[in-house]
Design an enzyme around this catalytic site. Structure first.
Site, mmCIF file in Angstrom:
data_model
loop_
_atom_site.group_PDB
_atom_site.id
_atom_site.type_symbol
_atom_site.label_atom_id
_atom_site.label_comp_id
_atom_site.label_asym_id
_atom_site.label_seq_id
_atom_site.Cartn_x
_atom_site.Cartn_y
_atom_site.Cartn_z
ATOM 1 N N GLU A 27 -0.653 -30.416 14.365
ATOM 2 C CA GLU A 27 -0.325 -30.458 15.796
ATOM 3 C C GLU A 27 1.021 -31.152 16.028
ATOM 4 O O GLU A 27 1.809 -30.739 16.887
ATOM 5 C CB GLU A 27 -1.453 -31.154 16.571
ATOM 6 C CG GLU A 27 -2.729 -30.313 16.592
ATOM 7 C CD GLU A 27 -3.951 -31.044 17.142
ATOM 8 O OE1 GLU A 27 -3.826 -32.215 17.579
ATOM 9 O OE2 GLU A 27 -5.047 -30.442 17.123
ATOM 10 N N TYR A 74 -4.767 -24.157 19.988
ATOM 11 C CA TYR A 74 -6.231 -24.037 20.047
ATOM 12 C C TYR A 74 -6.749 -22.862 19.215
ATOM 13 O O TYR A 74 -7.826 -22.325 19.504
ATOM 14 C CB TYR A 74 -6.672 -23.889 21.507
ATOM 15 C CG TYR A 74 -6.745 -25.207 22.268
ATOM 16 C CD1 TYR A 74 -7.486 -26.289 21.769
ATOM 17 C CD2 TYR A 74 -6.110 -25.368 23.498
ATOM 18 C CE1 TYR A 74 -7.563 -27.492 22.469
ATOM 19 C CE2 TYR A 74 -6.192 -26.578 24.207
ATOM 20 C CZ TYR A 74 -6.923 -27.633 23.683
ATOM 21 O OH TYR A 74 -7.017 -28.821 24.381
ATOM 22 N N LYS A 110 -3.177 -33.415 29.624
ATOM 23 C CA LYS A 110 -3.283 -32.026 30.050
ATOM 24 C C LYS A 110 -2.734 -31.871 31.487
ATOM 25 O O LYS A 110 -2.485 -32.875 32.178
ATOM 26 C CB LYS A 110 -4.754 -31.592 29.958
ATOM 27 C CG LYS A 110 -5.278 -31.597 28.505
ATOM 28 C CD LYS A 110 -6.743 -31.174 28.431
ATOM 29 C CE LYS A 110 -7.220 -31.093 26.997
ATOM 30 N NZ LYS A 110 -8.658 -30.679 26.902
ATOM 31 N N ASN A 166 -10.794 -32.063 31.422
ATOM 32 C CA ASN A 166 -11.009 -33.389 30.824
ATOM 33 C C ASN A 166 -9.727 -34.167 30.506
ATOM 34 O O ASN A 166 -9.728 -35.100 29.707
ATOM 35 C CB ASN A 166 -11.974 -33.295 29.633
ATOM 36 C CG ASN A 166 -11.454 -32.457 28.488
ATOM 37 O OD1 ASN A 166 -10.295 -32.037 28.504
ATOM 38 N ND2 ASN A 166 -12.285 -32.218 27.493
ATOM 39 N N HIS A 224 -6.054 -34.588 25.441
ATOM 40 C CA HIS A 224 -6.374 -34.040 24.121
ATOM 41 C C HIS A 224 -6.071 -35.088 23.067
ATOM 42 O O HIS A 224 -5.105 -35.840 23.189
ATOM 43 C CB HIS A 224 -5.516 -32.799 23.836
ATOM 44 C CG HIS A 224 -5.504 -32.417 22.385
ATOM 45 N ND1 HIS A 224 -6.519 -31.668 21.822
ATOM 46 C CD2 HIS A 224 -4.651 -32.730 21.370
ATOM 47 C CE1 HIS A 224 -6.269 -31.524 20.516
ATOM 48 N NE2 HIS A 224 -5.138 -32.156 20.225
HETATM 49 P P1 DAT Z 1 -11.954 -31.875 22.313
HETATM 50 O O1 DAT Z 1 -10.889 -31.650 23.359
HETATM 51 O O2 DAT Z 1 -12.858 -33.022 22.687
HETATM 52 O O3 DAT Z 1 -11.393 -31.978 20.919
HETATM 53 P P2 DAT Z 1 -12.768 -29.179 21.576
HETATM 54 O O4 DAT Z 1 -11.658 -29.224 20.573
HETATM 55 O O5 DAT Z 1 -14.111 -28.774 21.098
HETATM 56 O O6 DAT Z 1 -12.921 -30.595 22.336
HETATM 57 O O7 DAT Z 1 -12.367 -28.186 22.756
HETATM 58 C C1 DAT Z 1 -11.055 -28.179 23.244
HETATM 59 C C2 DAT Z 1 -11.086 -28.109 24.745
HETATM 60 O O8 DAT Z 1 -11.687 -26.896 25.157
HETATM 61 C C3 DAT Z 1 -11.906 -29.202 25.422
HETATM 62 O O9 DAT Z 1 -11.187 -30.392 25.596
HETATM 63 C C4 DAT Z 1 -12.244 -28.556 26.720
HETATM 64 C C5 DAT Z 1 -12.434 -27.097 26.352
HETATM 65 N N1 DAT Z 1 -13.835 -26.809 26.079
HETATM 66 C C6 DAT Z 1 -14.553 -27.139 24.981
HETATM 67 N N2 DAT Z 1 -15.823 -26.738 25.074
HETATM 68 C C7 DAT Z 1 -15.914 -26.126 26.285
HETATM 69 C C8 DAT Z 1 -16.968 -25.505 27.001
HETATM 70 N N3 DAT Z 1 -18.182 -25.403 26.485
HETATM 71 N N4 DAT Z 1 -16.692 -25.027 28.239
HETATM 72 C C9 DAT Z 1 -15.466 -25.102 28.765
HETATM 73 N N5 DAT Z 1 -14.426 -25.678 28.147
HETATM 74 C C10 DAT Z 1 -14.646 -26.185 26.933
HETATM 75 MG MG MG Z 2 -10.441 -30.602 19.709
#
Ligand code: DAT
Ligand code: MG
Length: 150
Positions: free
Chosen positions: A128, A51, A11, A114, A117
């Site tokens: 993707e 997303y 990212k 974080n 991805h």
């Molecule tokens: P991952 O990246 O572990 O697959 P995800 O697909 O649920 O997690 O979410 C995509 C991204 O969105 C994640 O890396 C960071 C952001 N995100 C997820 N939950 C969040 C939250 N509660 N607050 C802020 N950002 C969040």
């Molecule tokens: Mg995800």
């Protein structure tokens, strides 16, 4: 399967912080094969597709803004159990809960920053890969293959 593929992306914060090499190294060292790689400044429209499943979540606008704030490095890694093991290499969504030894557990602190991805299912990985690499991926034989797999 040994042919399984996953989409891994550094990212904008990971790129800005100079962590691209370290993230690539973890997948290389584990034995995965790199079959596509590019640095790209993604548009909000492209990221909204990536997303799409999260579009109803309150953090969605902030997520798109963050992801469009600088270039990302997209890659496709292939090898045994690439999707699930790829997620294990990255760690949990919230870095504070991510074990030491995972990328997120070692290099970051906040869910909204974080740094990487990884696809969550084989089906989403294929979607993707098509979204980020419509031109296709490379096909090559790694000299390491017979030393990594039986
Ligand atoms: P991952 O990246 O572990 O697959 P995800 O697909 O649920 O997690 O979410 C995509 C991204 O969105 C994640 O890396 C960071 C952001 N995100 C997820 N939950 C969040 C939250 N509660 N607050 C802020 N950002 C969040
Ligand atoms: Mg995800």
């Amino acid at each position: 399967s040994v042919q399984e593929r996953t989409y891994i992306m550094v990212k904008p914060d990971g790129v800005q912080r100079g962590l691209v090499g370290k993230i690539i190294t973890r997948f290389e060292e584990r034995g995965y094969k790199l079959i596509a790689l590019k640095l790209v400044q993604a548009t909000p429209e492209h990221l909204e597709k990536h997303y799409a499943d999260l579009s109803a979540r309150p953090f969605f606008p902030g997520l798109i803004k963050y992801m469009a704030s600088g270039p990302v490095v997209g890659m496709v890694w292939q090898g045994l159990d690439a999707v699930k093991t790829g997620r294990a290499i990255l760690g949990t969504t919230n870095p504070l809960q991510s074990p030491i030894g995972t990328i997120r557990g070692d290099f970051c602190l906040a869910t909204g920053r974080n740094i990487c991805h990884g696809s969550d299912t084989v089906e989403n990985a294929e979607k993707e890969i098509t979204l980020w690499f419509p031109e296709g991926v490379a096909q090559w034989t790694s000299a390491l293959e017979t030393w990594v797999f039986e």
